[in-house]
Scaffold this active site. Sequence first.
Site, PDB file in Angstrom:
ATOM      1  N   ASN A   1       0.828   0.242   6.191  1.00  0.00           N
ATOM      2  CA  ASN A   1       1.311  -0.544   5.057  1.00  0.00           C
ATOM      3  C   ASN A   1       2.102  -1.704   5.644  1.00  0.00           C
ATOM      4  O   ASN A   1       3.026  -1.494   6.425  1.00  0.00           O
ATOM      5  CB  ASN A   1       2.224   0.342   4.177  1.00  0.00           C
ATOM      6  CG  ASN A   1       2.946  -0.458   3.120  1.00  0.00           C
ATOM      7  OD1 ASN A   1       2.488  -1.524   2.707  1.00  0.00           O
ATOM      8  ND2 ASN A   1       4.082   0.053   2.679  1.00  0.00           N
ATOM      9  N   GLY A   2       1.724  -2.932   5.284  1.00  0.00           N
ATOM     10  CA  GLY A   2       2.409  -4.097   5.827  1.00  0.00           C
ATOM     11  C   GLY A   2       1.402  -5.154   6.225  1.00  0.00           C
ATOM     12  O   GLY A   2       0.227  -5.072   5.827  1.00  0.00           O
TER      13      GLY A   2
ATOM     14  N   CYS B   1       0.840  -1.199   0.000  1.00  0.00           N
ATOM     15  CA  CYS B   1       0.000   0.000   0.000  1.00  0.00           C
ATOM     16  C   CYS B   1       0.876   1.250   0.000  1.00  0.00           C
ATOM     17  O   CYS B   1       2.084   1.166   0.212  1.00  0.00           O
ATOM     18  CB  CYS B   1      -0.861   0.035   1.253  1.00  0.00           C
ATOM     19  SG  CYS B   1      -1.746  -1.495   1.535  1.00  0.00           S
TER      20      CYS B   1
ATOM     21  N   TRP C   1      -3.549  -1.849  -1.406  1.00  0.00           N
ATOM     22  CA  TRP C   1      -3.420  -3.076  -2.189  1.00  0.00           C
ATOM     23  C   TRP C   1      -3.845  -4.178  -1.220  1.00  0.00           C
ATOM     24  O   TRP C   1      -3.084  -4.588  -0.338  1.00  0.00           O
ATOM     25  CB  TRP C   1      -1.979  -3.263  -2.653  1.00  0.00           C
ATOM     26  CG  TRP C   1      -1.761  -4.529  -3.408  1.00  0.00           C
ATOM     27  CD1 TRP C   1      -1.261  -5.702  -2.910  1.00  0.00           C
ATOM     28  CD2 TRP C   1      -2.019  -4.768  -4.788  1.00  0.00           C
ATOM     29  NE1 TRP C   1      -1.206  -6.646  -3.900  1.00  0.00           N
ATOM     30  CE2 TRP C   1      -1.660  -6.101  -5.053  1.00  0.00           C
ATOM     31  CE3 TRP C   1      -2.533  -3.979  -5.819  1.00  0.00           C
ATOM     32  CZ2 TRP C   1      -1.792  -6.663  -6.319  1.00  0.00           C
ATOM     33  CZ3 TRP C   1      -2.656  -4.549  -7.073  1.00  0.00           C
ATOM     34  CH2 TRP C   1      -2.280  -5.863  -7.314  1.00  0.00           C
TER      35      TRP C   1
ATOM     36  N   LYS D   1       9.776 -12.633 -23.135  1.00  0.00           N
ATOM     37  CA  LYS D   1      10.233 -11.312 -22.651  1.00  0.00           C
ATOM     38  C   LYS D   1      10.922 -10.552 -23.779  1.00  0.00           C
ATOM     39  O   LYS D   1      10.681  -9.372 -23.974  1.00  0.00           O
ATOM     40  CB  LYS D   1      11.181 -11.442 -21.448  1.00  0.00           C
ATOM     41  CG  LYS D   1      10.571 -11.909 -20.164  1.00  0.00           C
ATOM     42  CD  LYS D   1       9.747 -10.885 -19.410  1.00  0.00           C
ATOM     43  CE  LYS D   1       8.280 -11.051 -19.674  1.00  0.00           C
ATOM     44  NZ  LYS D   1       7.554 -12.051 -18.943  1.00  0.00           N
TER      45      LYS D   1
ATOM     46  N   ARG E   1       1.310   1.792  -6.124  1.00  0.00           N
ATOM     47  CA  ARG E   1       1.577   0.824  -5.060  1.00  0.00           C
ATOM     48  C   ARG E   1       0.341   0.008  -4.702  1.00  0.00           C
ATOM     49  O   ARG E   1       0.431  -1.024  -4.034  1.00  0.00           O
ATOM     50  CB  ARG E   1       2.062   1.548  -3.796  1.00  0.00           C
ATOM     51  CG  ARG E   1       3.353   2.297  -3.970  1.00  0.00           C
ATOM     52  CD  ARG E   1       3.770   2.916  -2.654  1.00  0.00           C
ATOM     53  NE  ARG E   1       4.051   1.905  -1.655  1.00  0.00           N
ATOM     54  CZ  ARG E   1       5.223   1.312  -1.503  1.00  0.00           C
ATOM     55  NH1 ARG E   1       6.228   1.656  -2.252  1.00  0.00           N
ATOM     56  NH2 ARG E   1       5.395   0.393  -0.578  1.00  0.00           N
TER      57      ARG E   1
ATOM     58  N   HIS F   1      15.957 -32.099 -34.058  1.00  0.00           N
ATOM     59  CA  HIS F   1      14.842 -32.602 -34.874  1.00  0.00           C
ATOM     60  C   HIS F   1      14.345 -31.545 -35.865  1.00  0.00           C
ATOM     61  O   HIS F   1      13.249 -31.674 -36.406  1.00  0.00           O
ATOM     62  CB  HIS F   1      13.697 -33.068 -33.965  1.00  0.00           C
ATOM     63  CG  HIS F   1      14.122 -34.178 -33.059  1.00  0.00           C
ATOM     64  ND1 HIS F   1      14.318 -35.463 -33.510  1.00  0.00           N
ATOM     65  CD2 HIS F   1      14.430 -34.191 -31.744  1.00  0.00           C
ATOM     66  CE1 HIS F   1      14.721 -36.220 -32.493  1.00  0.00           C
ATOM     67  NE2 HIS F   1      14.794 -35.464 -31.413  1.00  0.00           N
TER      68      HIS F   1
ATOM     69  N   GLU G   1       9.927 -18.535 -21.517  1.00  0.00           N
ATOM     70  CA  GLU G   1       9.709 -17.268 -20.805  1.00  0.00           C
ATOM     71  C   GLU G   1      10.738 -16.221 -21.257  1.00  0.00           C
ATOM     72  O   GLU G   1      10.389 -15.055 -21.493  1.00  0.00           O
ATOM     73  CB  GLU G   1       9.774 -17.524 -19.292  1.00  0.00           C
ATOM     74  CG  GLU G   1       9.830 -16.294 -18.399  1.00  0.00           C
ATOM     75  CD  GLU G   1       8.682 -15.317 -18.574  1.00  0.00           C
ATOM     76  OE1 GLU G   1       7.704 -15.631 -19.271  1.00  0.00           O
ATOM     77  OE2 GLU G   1       8.777 -14.206 -18.031  1.00  0.00           O
TER      78      GLU G   1
ATOM     79  N   LYS H   1      -2.046  -4.726 -20.084  1.00  0.00           N
ATOM     80  CA  LYS H   1      -1.671  -5.435 -18.861  1.00  0.00           C
ATOM     81  C   LYS H   1      -2.678  -6.515 -18.507  1.00  0.00           C
ATOM     82  O   LYS H   1      -2.333  -7.567 -18.010  1.00  0.00           O
ATOM     83  CB  LYS H   1      -1.543  -4.414 -17.721  1.00  0.00           C
ATOM     84  CG  LYS H   1      -1.011  -4.992 -16.424  1.00  0.00           C
ATOM     85  CD  LYS H   1       0.431  -5.418 -16.566  1.00  0.00           C
ATOM     86  CE  LYS H   1       0.953  -6.162 -15.365  1.00  0.00           C
ATOM     87  NZ  LYS H   1       2.089  -7.038 -15.710  1.00  0.00           N
TER      88      LYS H   1
ATOM     89  N   GLU I   1       8.278  -9.488 -26.603  1.00  0.00           N
ATOM     90  CA  GLU I   1       7.299  -8.448 -26.296  1.00  0.00           C
ATOM     91  C   GLU I   1       7.954  -7.092 -26.027  1.00  0.00           C
ATOM     92  O   GLU I   1       7.353  -6.053 -26.263  1.00  0.00           O
ATOM     93  CB  GLU I   1       6.379  -8.856 -25.142  1.00  0.00           C
ATOM     94  CG  GLU I   1       7.042  -8.945 -23.797  1.00  0.00           C
ATOM     95  CD  GLU I   1       6.083  -9.341 -22.682  1.00  0.00           C
ATOM     96  OE1 GLU I   1       4.907  -8.958 -22.736  1.00  0.00           O
ATOM     97  OE2 GLU I   1       6.518 -10.044 -21.752  1.00  0.00           O
TER      98      GLU I   1
HETATM   99  C1  F6R Z   1       4.063 -11.536 -20.537  1.00  0.00           C
HETATM  100  C2  F6R Z   1       2.779 -11.261 -19.899  1.00  0.00           C
HETATM  101  C3  F6R Z   1       1.571 -11.975 -20.393  1.00  0.00           C
HETATM  102  C4  F6R Z   1       0.674 -12.386 -19.224  1.00  0.00           C
HETATM  103  C5  F6R Z   1      -0.645 -12.973 -19.737  1.00  0.00           C
HETATM  104  C6  F6R Z   1      -1.532 -13.457 -18.627  1.00  0.00           C
HETATM  105  O1  F6R Z   1       5.103 -10.824 -19.923  1.00  0.00           O
HETATM  106  O2  F6R Z   1       2.679 -10.448 -19.012  1.00  0.00           O
HETATM  107  O3  F6R Z   1       1.925 -13.073 -21.156  1.00  0.00           O
HETATM  108  O4  F6R Z   1       1.356 -13.317 -18.442  1.00  0.00           O
HETATM  109  O5  F6R Z   1      -1.337 -12.014 -20.485  1.00  0.00           O
HETATM  110  O6  F6R Z   1      -1.928 -12.411 -17.786  1.00  0.00           O
HETATM  111  P1  F6R Z   1      -2.470 -12.705 -16.344  1.00  0.00           P
HETATM  112  O7  F6R Z   1      -1.342 -13.302 -15.551  1.00  0.00           O
HETATM  113  O8  F6R Z   1      -2.909 -11.384 -15.805  1.00  0.00           O
HETATM  114  O9  F6R Z   1      -3.593 -13.682 -16.467  1.00  0.00           O
END
Ligand code: F6R
Length: 609
Positions: A100-101, A2, A74, A486, A27, A505, A482, A604, A489
């Site tokens: 916060n905590g 928070c 949060w 990264k 936060r 293969h 993964e 996001k 994207e």
């Molecule tokens: C990659 C990324 C996305 C999310 C995916 C699922 O860095 O952020 O691949 O992992 O869109 O999102 P959540 O976890 O919010 O269901």
Amino acid sequence: MCGIVGYIGQKKACPILIEGLRQLEYRGYDSAGISVINENGIFTAKSAGRVQELENKIGEKEVFGEVGIAHTRWATHGKPSDKNSHPHGDCKNNISVVHNGIIENYRELKDFLIKKKHKFSSETDSEVVAHLLEEFSKKMDFKLAVFEALKLIKGTYGLAIINSREPEKIIVARNGSPLVMGIGDGEYIIASDTSAIVRHTDKVIYFDDGEVAEITRDGFNVTNIRNKNIKKSITTLDWTVEKSQKGGFDHFMLKEIFEQPETIFNSIRGRYISTEGNAKLGGMEGVIDRIRKVEKIVIVGCGTARLAGMVGEYMLEEYAGIPTEVDYAHEFRYRKSVIDEKTALIAISQSGETADTLAAVREAKEKGALTLGIVNVVGSTIARETDAGVYTHSGPEIAVASTKAFTSQLAVMTLITVLFGRQRQMSLVTGQRIIRELDQIPAKIKKILSDNKEILKVAKKYHQYENFAYLGRKYNHPIAFEGAIKLKELTYIHAEGFASGEMKHGPIAMIDGNFPCVFVAPRDSVYEKNFSGIQEIKARGGKVIAIATVGDKEMAKVADDVIYIPKTLEMLTPILAAIPLQLFAYHMAVLNKKDVDKPRNLAKSVTVE
Ligand code: F6R
């Protein structure tokens, strides 16, 4: 995670506090609130939702008073709602507190206070602080009451407290949650971080754990909880307003990468019993008997979250002995999946709102499966709709690319594996060993982060290449994917993840000096196989960047570049291996001048199918 803010000075507190909340909103943003002292006592307004909702609630009302505290939340204990929003008051509304905590022993303290006839109005851990202060200040000076209360509290806190009977004062205290004070001209601003302070002053004092400060317009006094004076030094900030919101980092993503020692710690804290070699997951307690009967596990998620599930598949099959499969949430719902009431579906999602993952949960429920969530955002739809679950407690993840949420998903997956495993064939010794090693992960991450400059050097060498392959085997097979996500994207560079055994293969045909391979090859049970794979690439003129275990001199002889990670249990290597790959992708994006925090075309939270 928070955000707290406080003001004491000559100006009207309310607008300054609201502005401070805006700066701290990253936060936590599920609810917000404010308390200001004026001649009528304490004025408090709070609201679920963003700071804007709080502002709307206050509306045109003129809030008088030059002393106040505020909070943006949060949620950890208690869902986001008006009543769970901070500030929290005592029974008579003389005292107001923002926190916060996490107060770990709040149940015990609440029981004690209820016996003393205190009336609680929220489900939060934080409210106990206001009532403890009320209770103790019946018999002693208010500051001493603060000391007595803090002596009883177990857990972490950044606290700001006001008391209408001592209206010219704010008391703050810190233990484990950040707290900083800006020193202005006849005014002081307290905040969780300097983003709420920089527009008022560049002179700050950082409080340390165990410190309490009494602040008036005329000055401040810092002591420990035994009332022993502590001398503090003043730091001059050189941060811009824009940068400080990111805690001094250039981007939210970098800040979030660097938060991982703390976020992993938060995701495992209080969630295991070392002596019993077992996990203690409050969110699973209600379904513990059903977990015992589970014969099959299906893990669903999208993107990075699904990759956490793939690591989970290795963990659960090896340590809990339960047949496990992982699916893209968007495929699962259209497949005729064979699941029943003896199946547990684990949905992994940072946002808890991903439409595909939510649809998979609903589909599994329909078929009678037990649905479990590994979710970051408290009170999100997936968290609410699953039968049970575990929050990852990573705090707000602002950068679109998931970093800290992913490693916390892996940490929580480890605890779930221990929980399921200990109900089955996992021995006490194995359970204890996993927990011991998990506990050391935050410190090991710190070590990797301290090599950031080395990783930047590697990125500088490779940032102009146009194709990358990421390779790994067994536990690190998902980490290869993964690493590739990264890079793709963030930089829009072509990067593909492969299970390293698959190279011969077909994919190895692509390899030449212009197609670098990032090989995740720690010293684990498949090290020799990976080592041969690296030699096969080198034999074809390929370039190799290896993620290897510290001390692996052989790797340095064969790979072009090596980034080292500390030694850990094989099942935990993915958490460590993910970190240099995050940093590598980050630096590659910065070097290629890309919008790191908001890559093109992405969002996001993907709430559409
Ligand atoms: C990659 C990324 C996305 C999310 C995916 C699922 O860095 O952020 O691949 O992992 O869109 O999102 P959540 O976890 O919010 O269901």
